[in-house]
Design a protein around this motif. Structure first.
Motif, PDB file in Angstrom:
ATOM      1  N   SER A  10      38.129  67.519  32.460  1.00 26.53           N
ATOM      2  CA  SER A  10      37.464  66.219  32.577  1.00 26.53           C
ATOM      3  C   SER A  10      36.464  66.221  33.726  1.00 26.53           C
ATOM      4  N   GLN A  24      33.820  60.346  27.273  1.00 25.64           N
ATOM      5  CA  GLN A  24      35.143  59.806  26.932  1.00 25.64           C
ATOM      6  C   GLN A  24      35.615  60.316  25.572  1.00 25.64           C
ATOM      7  N   LYS A  25      34.678  60.422  24.634  1.00 24.70           N
ATOM      8  CA  LYS A  25      35.039  60.920  23.305  1.00 24.70           C
ATOM      9  C   LYS A  25      35.527  62.367  23.392  1.00 24.70           C
ATOM     10  N   ILE A  26      34.837  63.198  24.140  1.00 27.01           N
ATOM     11  CA  ILE A  26      35.242  64.598  24.282  1.00 27.01           C
ATOM     12  C   ILE A  26      36.564  64.706  25.039  1.00 27.01           C
ATOM     13  N   HIS A  28      38.921  62.476  25.156  1.00 26.10           N
ATOM     14  CA  HIS A  28      39.974  62.025  24.244  1.00 26.10           C
ATOM     15  C   HIS A  28      40.308  63.115  23.223  1.00 26.10           C
ATOM     16  N   GLU A  29      39.271  63.769  22.708  1.00 24.49           N
ATOM     17  CA  GLU A  29      39.490  64.839  21.730  1.00 24.49           C
ATOM     18  C   GLU A  29      40.284  65.990  22.344  1.00 24.49           C
ATOM     19  N   ILE A  30      39.991  66.339  23.587  1.00 27.95           N
ATOM     20  CA  ILE A  30      40.730  67.406  24.274  1.00 27.95           C
ATOM     21  C   ILE A  30      42.186  66.998  24.471  1.00 27.95           C
ATOM     22  N   THR A  32      43.957  64.739  22.724  1.00 25.32           N
ATOM     23  CA  THR A  32      44.677  64.673  21.456  1.00 25.32           C
ATOM     24  C   THR A  32      44.866  66.059  20.851  1.00 25.32           C
ATOM     25  N   MET A  33      43.922  66.962  21.131  1.00 23.17           N
ATOM     26  CA  MET A  33      44.069  68.327  20.638  1.00 23.17           C
ATOM     27  C   MET A  33      45.305  68.983  21.263  1.00 23.17           C
ATOM     28  N   SER A  34      45.500  68.765  22.540  1.00 22.19           N
ATOM     29  CA  SER A  34      46.676  69.350  23.189  1.00 22.19           C
ATOM     30  C   SER A  34      47.958  68.713  22.663  1.00 22.19           C
ATOM     31  N   ARG A  36      48.376  67.459  19.661  1.00 19.63           N
ATOM     32  CA  ARG A  36      48.584  68.006  18.308  1.00 19.63           C
ATOM     33  C   ARG A  36      49.160  69.420  18.382  1.00 19.63           C
TER      34      ARG A  36
END
Length: 123
Positions: A10, A24-26, A28-30, A32-34, A36
């Motif tokens: 971040s 913020q989008k990236i 959040h994606e990082i 949620t990727m972890s 998942r």
């Protein structure tokens, strides 16, 4: 531990991406990727546990085989040997000093397992 990995990423986003929405989008994606990834690892471990719980012939047979060996030793000591002695047949005795702790341990564990089943644990 995941937070320790995500926070440095971040901070890198702060340096290289000026737009707050994209940042913020990236981030959040990082995050949620972890999550998942952790979820997939947990599901895979559950599948491994299910397969191991099925067991194989050796895993499911060692305890009965050990019990039958103990039973055979006791049969020799307390049934066959006394019945053969009047006929002058000497049958070597099995060493019960090593069999008894094994048998008592197995009977104790079997008793605890029966208690668990009565209580509804681990059906």
């Amino acid at each position: 531990m995941i937070d320790k990995l995500i926070k440095p990423v971040s901070k890198l986003l702060d340096k290289f991406i000026p737009d707050a929405d994209i940042k913020q989008k990236i981030a959040h994606e990082i995050a949620t990727m972890s999550e998942r990834h952790i979820h997939e690892i947990a599901k895979a471990q559950i599948e491994v546990n299910k397969e191991e719980a099925k067991g194989n012939w050796f895993q499911s047979s060692w305890r009965p085989a050990t019990a039958w060996i103990c039973v055979a030793g006791f049969a020799v000591n307390f049934l066959i040997s006394p019945l053969a002695a009047p006929f002058g047949i000497v049958v070597p005795q099995a060493d019960t000093s090593t069999m008894l702790p094994v048998l008592m341990g197995m009977l104790g564990l079997g008793g605890l397992r029966s208690y668990e089943r009565v209580k509804g644990v681990g059906k």
